[in-house]
Design a protein around this motif. Structure first.
Motif, PDB file in Angstrom:
ATOM      1  N   GLU A  47       0.844  -1.189   0.000  1.00  0.00           N
ATOM      2  CA  GLU A  47       0.000   0.000   0.000  1.00  0.00           C
ATOM      3  C   GLU A  47       0.881   1.242   0.000  1.00  0.00           C
ATOM      4  O   GLU A  47       1.862   1.305   0.734  1.00  0.00           O
ATOM      5  CB  GLU A  47      -0.893   0.016   1.242  1.00  0.00           C
ATOM      6  CG  GLU A  47      -1.827  -1.164   1.344  1.00  0.00           C
ATOM      7  CD  GLU A  47      -2.732  -1.102   2.566  1.00  0.00           C
ATOM      8  OE1 GLU A  47      -3.107   0.009   2.979  1.00  0.00           O
ATOM      9  OE2 GLU A  47      -3.043  -2.173   3.098  1.00  0.00           O
ATOM     10  N   GLU A  48       0.529   2.201  -0.864  1.00  0.00           N
ATOM     11  CA  GLU A  48       1.224   3.485  -0.919  1.00  0.00           C
ATOM     12  C   GLU A  48       0.191   4.587  -1.077  1.00  0.00           C
ATOM     13  O   GLU A  48      -0.268   4.848  -2.190  1.00  0.00           O
ATOM     14  CB  GLU A  48       2.184   3.532  -2.114  1.00  0.00           C
ATOM     15  CG  GLU A  48       3.432   2.708  -1.966  1.00  0.00           C
ATOM     16  CD  GLU A  48       4.333   2.857  -3.193  1.00  0.00           C
ATOM     17  OE1 GLU A  48       4.336   3.933  -3.809  1.00  0.00           O
ATOM     18  OE2 GLU A  48       5.013   1.880  -3.513  1.00  0.00           O
ATOM     19  N   GLY A  49      -0.186   5.214   0.002  1.00  0.00           N
ATOM     20  CA  GLY A  49      -1.169   6.291  -0.058  1.00  0.00           C
ATOM     21  C   GLY A  49      -2.491   5.828  -0.640  1.00  0.00           C
ATOM     22  O   GLY A  49      -3.144   4.947  -0.107  1.00  0.00           O
ATOM     23  N   ASP A  50      -2.890   6.430  -1.788  1.00  0.00           N
ATOM     24  CA  ASP A  50      -4.157   6.085  -2.428  1.00  0.00           C
ATOM     25  C   ASP A  50      -4.037   4.945  -3.433  1.00  0.00           C
ATOM     26  O   ASP A  50      -4.975   4.672  -4.173  1.00  0.00           O
ATOM     27  CB  ASP A  50      -4.727   7.316  -3.145  1.00  0.00           C
ATOM     28  CG  ASP A  50      -5.192   8.392  -2.167  1.00  0.00           C
ATOM     29  OD1 ASP A  50      -5.479   8.039  -1.007  1.00  0.00           O
ATOM     30  OD2 ASP A  50      -5.278   9.563  -2.563  1.00  0.00           O
TER      31      ASP A  50
END
Length: 111
Positions: A47-50
């Motif tokens: 997961e990276e931000g949005d």
């Protein structure tokens, strides 16, 4: 109705294997948009931000998708459910998967 007719309507819930449920939970499966299949099952690997990095189940490719484009997947115990209002995650991808799953299992008639 006799048992011959019921096989086209009802799934035998005793045939569901418990290990499938644990596999589903460990892979963090979701539905992601797909050009050909409409939606494809994928496991979250980052997961990276949005954005989510996912591993597509059908091809094994790693892709990045926007979190907003993903839809939650139901646990395997809801596969081929007769009444789709019972689905925990009632979304486009889950309904489409359930209809396709029932059709290819000769359970095409929904109550």
């Amino acid at each position: 109705m006799d048992s011959e007719e019921m096989k086209y309507l009802v799934v035998n819930r005793k045939e569901i294997v418990p290990s499938v449920q644990s596999d589903w939970a460990s892979k963090k499966l979701i539905w992601v948009p797909h050009d050909v299949l409409s939606f494809c099952a994928a496991g979250i690997i980052g997961e990276e931000g949005d954005y989510l990095t996912v591993l597509l189940e059908e091809s094994g490719k790693k892709v990045k998708v926007a979190r907003d484009e993903c839809q939650k997947m139901n646990p395997p115990k809801y596969n081929k459910v007769e009444d789709m209002s019972e689905l925990v995650c009632l979304n486009d991808a889950s309904v489409l998967f359930n209809i396709k799953d029932r059709y290819f299992s000769d359970l095409i008639y929904l109550m």
